[in-house]
Design an enzyme around this catalytic site. Structure first.
Site, PDB file in Angstrom:
ATOM      1  N   GLU A   1      -3.363   8.092 -26.088  1.00 20.08           N
ATOM      2  CA  GLU A   1      -4.233   8.210 -27.088  1.00 20.08           C
ATOM      3  C   GLU A   1      -5.212   7.083 -27.249  1.00 20.08           C
ATOM      4  OE1 GLU A   1      -3.629   8.167 -32.321  1.00 20.08           O
ATOM      5  OE2 GLU A   1      -1.854   7.775 -31.026  1.00 20.08           O
TER       6      GLU A   1
ATOM      7  N   ASP B   1     -14.681   5.934 -20.219  1.00 16.38           N
ATOM      8  CA  ASP B   1     -15.010   6.562 -21.407  1.00 16.38           C
ATOM      9  C   ASP B   1     -16.385   6.745 -21.495  1.00 16.38           C
ATOM     10  OD1 ASP B   1     -14.011   7.733 -23.862  1.00 16.38           O
ATOM     11  OD2 ASP B   1     -14.354   6.044 -24.954  1.00 16.38           O
TER      12      ASP B   1
ATOM     13  N   HIS C   1     -25.911   7.912 -16.915  1.00 14.15           N
ATOM     14  CA  HIS C   1     -25.001   6.761 -17.198  1.00 14.15           C
ATOM     15  C   HIS C   1     -23.731   6.787 -16.186  1.00 14.15           C
ATOM     16  CE1 HIS C   1     -23.631  10.627 -18.986  1.00 14.15           C
ATOM     17  NE2 HIS C   1     -22.660   9.969 -19.466  1.00 14.15           N
TER      18      HIS C   1
ATOM     19  N   LYS D   1     -15.588  14.817 -12.293  1.00 14.20           N
ATOM     20  CA  LYS D   1     -15.783  13.477 -12.054  1.00 14.20           C
ATOM     21  C   LYS D   1     -14.921  12.886 -11.008  1.00 14.20           C
ATOM     22  CE  LYS D   1     -15.465  12.477 -17.322  1.00 14.20           C
ATOM     23  NZ  LYS D   1     -14.988  11.935 -18.198  1.00 14.20           N
TER      24      LYS D   1
ATOM     25  N   PHE E   1     -22.927  19.644 -18.696  1.00 13.69           N
ATOM     26  CA  PHE E   1     -21.743  20.043 -19.738  1.00 13.69           C
ATOM     27  C   PHE E   1     -22.178  19.181 -20.909  1.00 13.69           C
ATOM     28  CE2 PHE E   1     -20.161  16.853 -16.890  1.00 13.69           C
ATOM     29  CZ  PHE E   1     -19.732  15.933 -17.599  1.00 13.69           C
TER      30      PHE E   1
ATOM     31  N   TYR F   1     -23.395  17.463 -24.054  1.00 15.34           N
ATOM     32  CA  TYR F   1     -24.691  17.479 -24.995  1.00 15.34           C
ATOM     33  C   TYR F   1     -25.829  17.510 -23.882  1.00 15.34           C
ATOM     34  CZ  TYR F   1     -21.586  15.642 -28.493  1.00 15.34           C
ATOM     35  OH  TYR F   1     -20.907  15.434 -29.458  1.00 15.34           O
ATOM     36  N   ASP F   2     -25.521  17.672 -22.471  1.00 10.38           N
ATOM     37  CA  ASP F   2     -26.604  17.775 -21.544  1.00 10.38           C
ATOM     38  C   ASP F   2     -27.778  18.728 -21.997  1.00 10.38           C
ATOM     39  OD1 ASP F   2     -25.298  16.011 -20.119  1.00 10.38           O
ATOM     40  OD2 ASP F   2     -25.035  17.371 -18.369  1.00 10.38           O
TER      41      ASP F   2
END
Length: 204
Positions: A41, A70, A181, A13, A153, A155-156
């Site tokens: 958190e 996120d 996205h 990223k 990486f 769910y790709d």
């Protein structure tokens, strides 16, 4: 020199943001560059809430401009799950394999037409004395019945993109960046870069 912190430990990223800001002589830092261990958190129920929470908390702690993201997977048949719980869908410990297996099990027997899903990403930018702004992007697709591809990486391997006629894990990083996205959210951010650069002061 102007600095901006990306609230992530993910080097992949960070590279995306370095490519964006380096031409403007802005030093890009990540949580890996800090001496202190910062762990926010994520108590929000939406991607927007979590991204804003993370960016504002870290910005207040350090007194510099912070970008956080996120992101996750929303599956229509599962009422939007795993959503904000994407990273730890199968349990408290992050495991891509366990998360994928849980999704495939929950969708067992569901026909392709009802396996629609999307990746969503929200970027939040927070800075001292600045109003927090957000940018979002999404990528529509279908959940496969088994894994395909070895790139990427998360769910790709089970996310099929009809536009590319391949799973996200079968795409090169460049191809994925064009339709992902996060790529869409980054392009939104880039459009607002002039205003953002004005708000980033000389920070030590």
């Amino acid at each position: 020199m102007k600095k901006i912190l990306i609230a992530t430990n993910n080097k992949g990223k960070a590279k995306d943001f370095e490519a964006l800001f380096n031409p403007y002589n802005i030093e890009v830092l990540t949580l890996n560059d800090l001496e202190q261990d910062i762990d926010v958190e994520e108590t929000g129920v939406t991607f927007e809430e979590n991204a804003i929470l993370k960016a504002e908390t870290v910005s207040k702690l350090l007194g510099i401009t912070v970008i956080s993201d996120d992101s996750g997977l929303e599956i229509d048949k599962l009422n939007g799950a795993p959503g904000v719980y994407s990273a730890r869908y199968a349990g408290a410990v992050k495991s891509d394999e366990a998360n994928i297996e849980k999704v495939l099990t929950e969708l067992q027997g569901v026909p392709e037409a009802k396996r629609t899903a999307r990746f969503r990403c929200v970027l939040a930018v927070a800075g001292p004395g600045q109003e927090t702004v957000t940018f979002s992007g999404s990528c529509e697709g279908v959940i496969l019945e088994e894994k395909r591809g070895t790139n990427g990486f998360g769910y790709d391997p089970i996310f099929f993109n009809p536009e590319m006629d391949r799973s996200m894990a079968e795409l090169s990083p460049e191809e994925k960046g064009r339709i992902s996205h996060r790529g869409a959210a980054l392009r939104q951010l880039e459009e607002h870069l002039p205003q953002l650069l004005d708000s980033i002061g000389e920070q030590q």
